[in-house]
Enzyme design. Sequence first.
Site, PDB file in Angstrom:
ATOM      1  N   ASP A  17      43.510 104.476 -10.663  1.00 24.66           N
ATOM      2  CA  ASP A  17      43.566 103.033 -10.441  1.00 24.66           C
ATOM      3  C   ASP A  17      43.326 102.314 -11.764  1.00 24.66           C
ATOM      4  OD1 ASP A  17      40.782 102.965 -10.926  1.00 24.66           O
ATOM      5  OD2 ASP A  17      40.319 103.162  -8.802  1.00 24.66           O
ATOM      6  N   MET A  18      43.287 100.994 -11.728  1.00 24.09           N
ATOM      7  CA  MET A  18      43.193 100.204 -12.959  1.00 24.09           C
ATOM      8  C   MET A  18      41.890 100.425 -13.715  1.00 24.09           C
ATOM      9  SD  MET A  18      42.635  96.433 -11.250  1.00 24.09           S
ATOM     10  CE  MET A  18      41.888  95.552 -12.622  1.00 24.09           C
TER      11      MET A  18
END
Lengths: 137, 137, 137, 137
Positions: A17-18
């Site tokens: 994820d980010m």
Amino acid sequence: MSQPFRITRRVEFGDTDMAGIAHFANFFRWMEVAETDFLEARGLSVAWDEGGERFGFPRVSVACDFSRPVRFRDVMEIAVTVEEVGRKSVRYRFDFSHEGKPVAVGRITAVCCRKTPDRGLESIEIPARVRAKLTGS
Amino acid sequence: MSQPFRITRRVEFGDTDMAGIAHFANFFRWMEVAETDFLEARGLSVAWDEGGERFGFPRVSVACDFSRPVRFRDVMEIAVTVEEVGRKSVRYRFDFSHEGKPVAVGRITAVCCRKTPDRGLESIEIPARVRAKLTGS
Amino acid sequence: MSQPFRITRRVEFGDTDMAGIAHFANFFRWMEVAETDFLEARGLSVAWDEGGERFGFPRVSVACDFSRPVRFRDVMEIAVTVEEVGRKSVRYRFDFSHEGKPVAVGRITAVCCRKTPDRGLESIEIPARVRAKLTGS
Amino acid sequence: MSQPFRITRRVEFGDTDMAGIAHFANFFRWMEVAETDFLEARGLSVAWDEGGERFGFPRVSVACDFSRPVRFRDVMEIAVTVEEVGRKSVRYRFDFSHEGKPVAVGRITAVCCRKTPDRGLESIEIPARVRAKLTGS
């Protein structure tokens, strides 16, 4: 219950994820993969047909504690242990590690069920044949 | 074919990847959501029972071109257009935009199918009732 | 900790599995969506920049108990409650229901962290400003 | 361009949908896994740092045609071929098969990019070192 069963699994790009780490929800998919492999190694399955009926082990309770993030291309080891076999349910423990260091500990409790004609699920006692294989006895 | 049908969809944290943008595979899940909403608005479904049989619109061809990345909490607009209704298939076009700027253009071609008794799928002509609703005629 | 915060969420086709029900791992993605909405409603975020540093609330412990399956196009209500705000962590409870009947109860414990220069995470005390908003005081 | 690169991948329980088959969006995650393995085998990566800058191969166009459904525990073979290496982009083809029968054919076009200071992406010519490895020359 004796030796844990082990598989390895790599963190893919789409698992991140980010924050740059594996997204936490993926650990449940990895537990499922390890459960599938474990059951297969014991000659079992998460869902099967028998005597014209459909049986399975839907999950009723799952959990995961995280201690260390993993990243793209990290290869984790996942050790599966059968923690408890009850009358109708089984609880697995999954120890995730990376390069020997603990990453996460997950648990899945699954209940043995029969599919009812109306698409419902009815919990049943774990059949003796299945129980013997789960406990490795 | 007249006015596009529109929905909005937000990029969630778990939709992002380590590049900090929405992971490309999610666009196909978003297309599916838009397709479901579109069909529902027309009184249709991607899978239905009729006369004791099971019908559906499995996808045979999908594609997506990306022009601009989107990030966590960006709200996209997704416009659905029916590009073509063939004898057995329908092709949708999905225009993704964010704050008025194009993000991606996706396409899904789905074929009308009947489930066969052996779990297989047999393509069939789109029933007249379904066709009329798809074309909005 | 008063009134729970509520959102609704529909089960999409891609959320289902071969058992015909929503796959259990998706409940964690839905909890995350509810957490994002809750934080936003309180003027907070799961990740933010402040004074040139990066802060966030990574999850250290998550769990879910399932009581009733949900299917394609079921619309669930998800009620978010802040169960506990500790010195460094916050625990949310998520009550999933469908047509007024309980579906699942999930929990996420997140720890307030500062990103260190070497891509690591260091747990810190929840800043007073954030704490006040979390507790709604 | 010579011999395709091959990996195998099993359909997991969580990859299936209520139609009892692998959900179509998963094929894009599998293509990504095959791309990662292919690049690794050539000494490359989808994202790398060089000279203090960040480079990568974001996808600009992806597609997949499906010819045969796959189910839980089916093991697919995925053959990767580099179809074209342009000035700034590379196009991969992925042939999915199960027990020797074609399942799907996917394509990914990725563009070589440099990350700009404002989080944006700027397309650049594929560096000679990377090009030589991609073409296997």
